[in-house]
Write an enzyme that holds these catalytic residues in place. Structure first.
Site, PDB file in Angstrom:
ATOM      1  N   ASP A 176       0.837  -1.206   0.000  1.00  0.00           N
ATOM      2  CA  ASP A 176       0.000   0.000   0.000  1.00  0.00           C
ATOM      3  C   ASP A 176       0.867   1.249   0.000  1.00  0.00           C
ATOM      4  O   ASP A 176       2.086   1.205   0.192  1.00  0.00           O
ATOM      5  CB  ASP A 176      -1.049  -0.001   1.119  1.00  0.00           C
ATOM      6  CG  ASP A 176      -0.487   0.245   2.493  1.00  0.00           C
ATOM      7  OD1 ASP A 176       0.711   0.533   2.620  1.00  0.00           O
ATOM      8  OD2 ASP A 176      -1.251   0.149   3.457  1.00  0.00           O
ATOM      9  N   GLU A 220      -5.999   2.192  -0.731  1.00  0.00           N
ATOM     10  CA  GLU A 220      -4.678   2.413  -1.326  1.00  0.00           C
ATOM     11  C   GLU A 220      -3.854   1.131  -1.371  1.00  0.00           C
ATOM     12  O   GLU A 220      -2.643   1.168  -1.549  1.00  0.00           O
ATOM     13  CB  GLU A 220      -3.916   3.485  -0.546  1.00  0.00           C
ATOM     14  CG  GLU A 220      -3.529   3.111   0.861  1.00  0.00           C
ATOM     15  CD  GLU A 220      -4.585   3.478   1.907  1.00  0.00           C
ATOM     16  OE1 GLU A 220      -4.202   3.674   3.070  1.00  0.00           O
ATOM     17  OE2 GLU A 220      -5.781   3.549   1.551  1.00  0.00           O
TER      18      GLU A 220
END
Length: 319
Positions: A176, A220
């Site tokens: 991420d 994300e």
């Protein structure tokens, strides 16, 4: 225009009569690629191997009739979604009802009229095309244009089974974007969306093999499936992903003070599947490695081989 839409589509004709096959092929060959089979067994094999866009299926055939062919095709994951039109001399209501109940999309009786056959084939080819397009769109993340989490679960299940059969390793990379909430808070959500899109475009660049896939996992987070990939190779690919994102030089004033650009942290794990391991466990361990990378200061890679003998699991590795 209709011809242009369909000319790359394939129609499989399954019929034991050479005359019927020739007649149907002549009717349809200007618009479609035509494949033929003259009995039920070879028809099923052709459907599995060639994945036609539509099947025209006779009912009255020796050894295996069309009803049984339809039943078997609809029972198989690989052929279930191929539309089947029965085209047959059997014209009783009971015959048509049985065919439709088995999963056929249409039923045409012989002798058939050419315009009717062409119109019905065209309609069902178009419906199949539309259905495939909708299904494809349902598996794509609209912001990043990467396959989404649903598609990841499908691919992981398929590749896990394949690697289990071949006893090859499979690796997972989960990652991420570091301090992405702070990025959104500072630059705004539109900038956050642009950032996600740019990162998504950069991540697949190191992946060269067709079987390697990367997905938007959520928020994300991104995740990659690397079948038939040793741990050392997966670690190397993860480091290349990290470097590829670093090269974007996306400013991040609220990120790590020593690295004022967008960066990613990555966790990697590898396993050779067997009855004592599961895809879910592999993903969970990759997630733990991601947190190990974050705890190590972010903008780095951490990995571990998931051994089926838990007593011999390795310590986390770094790149």
């Amino acid at each position: 225009m209709q011809t242009e839409v369909h000319k790359e589509k394939t129609v499989l004709i399954i019929d034991d009569s050479p005359i019927n096959i020739e007649h149907l092929a002549q009717v349809l060959k200007s618009e479609y690629n035509i494949k033929v089979a003259n009995n039920g067994e070879s028809g099923i094999e052709a459907a599995r191997n060639q994945r036609p866009d539509l099947i025209l299926l006779d009912i009255v055939m020796p050894n295996m009739d069309g009803y049984e062919v339809c039943r078997r095709l609809k029972a198989s994951d690989g052929t279930r979604k191929i539309p089947i039109i029965f085209i047959t001399t059997k014209n009783e209501i009971e015959d048509e009802t049985r065919g439709l109940e088995l999963g056929a999309v249409d039923y045409i009786t012989k002798p058939f009229r050419t315009p009717i056959v062409k119109a019905r084939v065209r309609t069902h080819i178009q419906l199949k095309h539309n259905s495939d397009l909708l299904e494809k769109l349902a598996l794509i993340d609209s912001l990043t244009n990467l396959p989404n989490r649903r598609r990841f679960e499908q691919i992981l299940k398929r590749e896990w089974a394949r690697c289990r059969r071949s006893q090859e390793p499979i690796s997972i990379v989960i990652l991420d974007i570091d301090h992405f909430k702070q990025f959104n808070d500072h630059y705004g959500h539109l900038a956050g969306d642009r950032c996600l899109s740019r990162v998504a475009q950069a991540l697949p660049i190191p992946l060269k093999r067709p079987a390697d896939s990367i997905f938007r996992y959520g928020g994300e987070e991104f995740i990659a499936v690397l079948p038939e990939t040793e741990h050392s190779v997966a670690l190397n690919l993860a480091e290349k992903m990290r470097a590829q994102v670093a090269k974007l030089l996306i400013p991040h004033a609220r990120g790590i003070s020593t690295h004022p650009y967008i960066s990613i942290s990555l966790g990697v794990t590898t396993n050779t599947p067997n009855s004592r391991s599961t895809p879910r466990t592999l993903v969970q361990l990759a997630d733990k490695m991601l947190y190990a990378a974050k705890n190590a200061g972010r903008n780095c890679v951490r990995g571990k081989v998931f051994s089926n003998d838990t007593s011999s699991q390795t310590k986390p590795e770094s790149v």
